[in-house]
Scaffold this active site. Structure first.
Site, PDB file in Angstrom:
ATOM      1  N   THR A 460       0.687  -1.167   0.015  1.00  0.00           N
ATOM      2  CA  THR A 460       0.222  -0.037  -0.144  1.00  0.00           C
ATOM      3  C   THR A 460       0.725   1.209   0.035  1.00  0.00           C
ATOM      4  O   THR A 460       0.548   2.265  -0.305  1.00  0.00           O
ATOM      5  CB  THR A 460      -1.296  -0.180   1.234  1.00  0.00           C
ATOM      6  OG1 THR A 460       0.161  -0.287   2.308  1.00  0.00           O
ATOM      7  CG2 THR A 460      -1.972  -0.906   0.986  1.00  0.00           C
ATOM      8  N   LYS A 623       0.560   9.322  -5.460  1.00  0.00           N
ATOM      9  CA  LYS A 623       1.078   9.214  -5.897  1.00  0.00           C
ATOM     10  C   LYS A 623       0.361   7.990  -5.874  1.00  0.00           C
ATOM     11  O   LYS A 623      -0.355   6.677  -5.974  1.00  0.00           O
ATOM     12  CB  LYS A 623       3.265   8.831  -6.726  1.00  0.00           C
ATOM     13  CG  LYS A 623       2.740   7.519  -7.228  1.00  0.00           C
ATOM     14  CD  LYS A 623       4.433   7.805  -7.576  1.00  0.00           C
ATOM     15  CE  LYS A 623       4.546   8.030  -9.540  1.00  0.00           C
ATOM     16  NZ  LYS A 623       6.218   8.180  -9.678  1.00  0.00           N
ATOM     17  N   GLY A 693      -7.847   3.099   1.554  1.00  0.00           N
ATOM     18  CA  GLY A 693      -7.434   2.066   1.286  1.00  0.00           C
ATOM     19  C   GLY A 693      -7.973   1.399   0.073  1.00  0.00           C
ATOM     20  O   GLY A 693      -8.273   1.056  -0.561  1.00  0.00           O
ATOM     21  N   GLU A 694      -9.197   0.900   0.726  1.00  0.00           N
ATOM     22  CA  GLU A 694     -10.095   0.106   0.289  1.00  0.00           C
ATOM     23  C   GLU A 694     -11.442   1.058  -0.312  1.00  0.00           C
ATOM     24  O   GLU A 694     -12.847   0.337  -1.106  1.00  0.00           O
ATOM     25  CB  GLU A 694     -11.823  -0.400   1.691  1.00  0.00           C
ATOM     26  CG  GLU A 694     -10.017  -1.964   2.325  1.00  0.00           C
ATOM     27  CD  GLU A 694     -10.617  -1.664   3.600  1.00  0.00           C
ATOM     28  OE1 GLU A 694     -10.718  -3.250   4.051  1.00  0.00           O
ATOM     29  OE2 GLU A 694      -9.837  -1.653   4.539  1.00  0.00           O
TER      30      GLU A 694
END
Ligand code: MOS
Length: 727
Positions: A460, A623, A693-694
């Site tokens: 990640t 990024k 993240g999700e």
């Protein structure tokens, strides 16, 4: 003047090591005397192992040992650890097809694998329960209900609504398909165990291994410096890794166990199959009066993660006076389940956002306008205000970037040659979660600052996050920070890499550790007799961009440490959410817009373009953030169009290999326009990062499904949306 790296496009600090193949993963460690293990798995769906013939395996070249339920490796039963609810080889029960019933150890990997194929087993077979549809409603788990005064039931609220929608959706098992297949290398030195094994939380994994092997927690160190994907699958420790460590203890030699790609499908948990029904009651203008969300999720008898797809979705998404969420679990004889990226939110929001699209069609209200009419500024069940919510801006910015105004509501009204063109949208949300976290910052006499936390970088960008935040806090270039994660021996209190919470939780800890380390460095500079600042009052000495300054003197920390003869100065800090945080509901938000084309004659669905706008608080690394969000949206393409592993009546997965289980490839993936609003959350932390993240995986499948409906007039309720369903 150092420019802050926060929010900029920062290359991964671990990138060069990874792309040159020099970053060691669990299977890359080759300790002296290493031997190799291979699994033997049950070939029936449920029953008992009556007997096993291991004689041919034991006689095979290079074989060192064959462990079975009749010659087991000792493991304790689980007690509160997550994952499977039994320990492998401790009894003869077969709970699912693919359960581990043997472990062969040999002097090479190939010999272990060949010998494992020579093990045979006799079973008593009992019928497997494998179908959610046949098993009927599951056992109620998490009922959430809020009814307006005077309303007797959700059914009454629905019955009195001018418009009602009932939508049932289903999806099969999903697999994580982490790039790194599961692997463990276990090394005992006397009574001290080092395990190299991918893990989302190195400290929790080490504690589990210690408990299951019956040794003191301090005797186990887990190293997962590089972990090739977690996605939930690496939050528990599975039986395979425990057996590997137990075999190394029994044989007094280092043992390596690498699962084949196919073995990962069955020996390691998958995302549960789930069936859901949404019922919406609304006014004629689309304003919701009632929302009911029922679910039946797969819960294997062997243990698994509880699939609760309504909790952080339908209970949060829209202003609704009446809500009822009934989440049920169905016991099946399937391989274990575990959380998988946006574990409940992706299926839950697929259901809700499909139903919302049906409501838009029925009421003739534009899908974006429908969502604005039901906009929630507080948690609709508990009544807590959201800490920070700019979802309305996500809709506006997304619609503009995408060109939503060019959409026509009538299905099959836009074409491009033989392709039907459709546009769809959906709202995304995902809970934001800040855990107490610890970090260490260490000024080193090589001129770098090590910033460490016992969390995990599962791909990640956690390494880079630590480096960026450390650099920003200390006024140093990113290259001056050495980031460390993935080791249970780091100071306790690192957070597990789950729930999109690592950045949210760890940034404040890193900032606190850096501030404390600066203080310690200043203190050391005034205390140490060899220091040029010896004897000064700490308040007269200041730290600025890696230099210690006082009385017109300025010395960089490397020179200072060397002058003092001190190899390093460090501090460890813990940072926890403020008590006042409990009055808020913390969620991330987003809006997906998608254009698909469906071939008029073949029914082939393709995604043409995607625009998604997110409100996730402050972003550390643009990024990495773009990578996370884009990757998750691509996963949504899999969720909508490709991914499914139906289970056969005999308990066998129909698609337990990468040849059969389809995931999106480049050819399936269009240009994806990812954008975020840079609005720090004022209540989650001083920094304001809420985690990302999700959320990209939440509702991206619904946006695709809604676009497919707009293209074809066909609403597919059973995922994935395949050609056969569009003809
Ligand atoms: Mo994720 S399913 O929180 O690893």
């Amino acid at each position: 003047m150092t420019v802050s790296p926060i929010g900029r496009e920062i290359d991964r600090v671990d990138g060069p090591l990874k792309v040159t193949g020099s970053a060691p993963y669990a299977a890359d460690y080759r300790p002296e005397g290493l031997v190799y293990a291979y699994l033997v798995q049950a070939t029936v769906g449920r029953g008992t192992v009556r007997g096993m013939d291991v004689s041919r395996a034991e006689a095979a070249p290079g074989v060192i040992a064959v462990f079975t339920p009749f010659h087991p490796l000792p493991l304790k039963s689980p007690s509160g650890e997550s994952g499977e609810n039994y320990s492998a080889l401790q009894d003869t029960a077969v709970r699912f097809r693919g359960q581990i019933i043997g472990l062969v150890v040999a002097d090479t990997f190939e010999r272990a694998r060949d010998a494992a194929a020579l093990v045979s087993a006799d079973y008593t077979v009992t019928p497997s329960r494998t179908s959610l549809a046949d098993a009927g409603p599951g056992v109620p788990q998490g009922l959430v209900q809020k009814l307006a005064p005077g309303v007797s039931s959700i059914d009454a609220a629905l019955a009195s609504s001018p418009v009602t929608i009932t939508t049932s959706v289903s999806q099969h098992a999903h697999h994580h398909i982490a790039m790194e297949p599961h692997a463990t290398t276990a090394v005992w030195v006397d009574d001290q165990l080092t395990v190299y094994c991918g893990a989302q939380s190195p400290q929790r994994a080490a504690a589990t291994i210690a408990a299951r092997l019956g040794v003191e927690p301090a005797k186990v160190r887990l190293i997962c410096r590089y972990t090739g994907g977690g996605f939930g699958q690496r939050s528990p420790v599975w039986n395979e890794a425990l057996l590997c460590a137990a075999a190394a203890r029994a044989l007094r030699r280092p043992v390596k166990l690498v699962l084949s790609r196919e073995q990962v499908f069955t020996a390691i948990g998958h995302r549960a199959a789930v069936r859901q029904t949404i019922r919406l009651g609304a006014e004629a203008d689309g304003r919701l009066r009632a929302l009911s969300h029922d679910s039946d999720g797969e819960l294997p008898a062997a243990g698994g993660w509880q699939m609760m797809p309504g909790r952080d979705t339908s209970a949060v998404a829209y202003r609704t006076p009446n809500i009822r969420i009934d989440q049920r679990l169905v016991t099946l004889d399937t391989p274990p389940t575990w959380s998988m990226r946006a574990p409940a939110e992706a299926p839950g929001m697929f259901a809700l956002e499909t139903a919302m699209d049906e409501l838009a069609v029925r009421t003739g209200v534009d899908p974006v306008e429908l969502r604005l009419r039901n906009y929630a500024t507080e948690d609709p069940v508990e009544g807590h205000p959201f800490s920070s919510k700019y979802l309305d801006e996500c809709y506006r910015v997304g619609a503009e970037r995408f060109g939503w105004s060019r959409r026509t509501a009538l299905p099959r009204s836009q074409t491009d040659g033989d392709w039907l063109i459709g546009m769809g949208m959906a709202s995304a949300l995902y809970p934001a979660w800040r855990q107490p976290a610890s970090a260490r910052a260490r000024f080193r006499d090589d001129g770098r600052v090590a910033v460490a936390s016992a969390t995990s970088d599962v791909g990640t960008g956690a390494f880079t996050m630590l480096a960026v935040v450390g650099a920003d806090e200390l006024g140093l270039p990113v290259s001056s920070i050495a980031a460390e994660v993935g080791d249970s021996a780091l100071p306790p209190g690192g957070v597990g890499a789950y729930g999109s919470s690592v950045t949210t939780s760890t940034v404040p800890a890193v900032q606190a550790a850096c501030r404390a380390a600066v203080k310690a460095l200043v203190q050391s500079a005034v205390d140490n007799p060899r220091s040029p600042f010896a004897g000064l009052a700490p308040a007269t000495v200041r730290y600025r961009q890696g230099r210690i300054e006082a009385n017109g003197r300025s010395v960089d920390f490397r020179t200072l440490l060397r002058t003092m003869g001190v190899p390093h100065v460090e501090a460890v800090s813990t940072s926890a959410p403020d008590k006042s945080a409990s009055q808020y509901k913390f969620h991330c938000f987003g809006a997906h817009f998608c254009e698909v084309r469906v071939h008029r004659l073949t029914g082939e669905p393709r995604v043409n373009r995607f625009t998604s706008v997110f409100d996730v608080g402050r972003v550390v690394n643009a990024k990495a953030a773009r990578g996370q969000l884009t990757g998750a949206i691509i996963w949504g393409i899999g969720h909508a169009l490709l991914e499914a592993d139906p289970i056969e009546p005999d308990g066998r997965f129909a698609a337990a290999s990468m040849a059969d289980y389809l995931v999106p490839v480049h050819a399936d993936t269009p240009e994806i326009d990812v954008h975020w609003l840079d609005r720090p959350d004022p209540h989650i932390s001083e920094f304001g990062a809420r985690g990302l993240g999700e959320i990209g995986l939440v509702s991206s499948a619904a946006a695709i499904g809604n676009a497919v409906f707009n293209a074809t007039g066909i609403r597919v309720h059973d995922l994935p949306i395949t050609i056969d369903k569009l003809l």
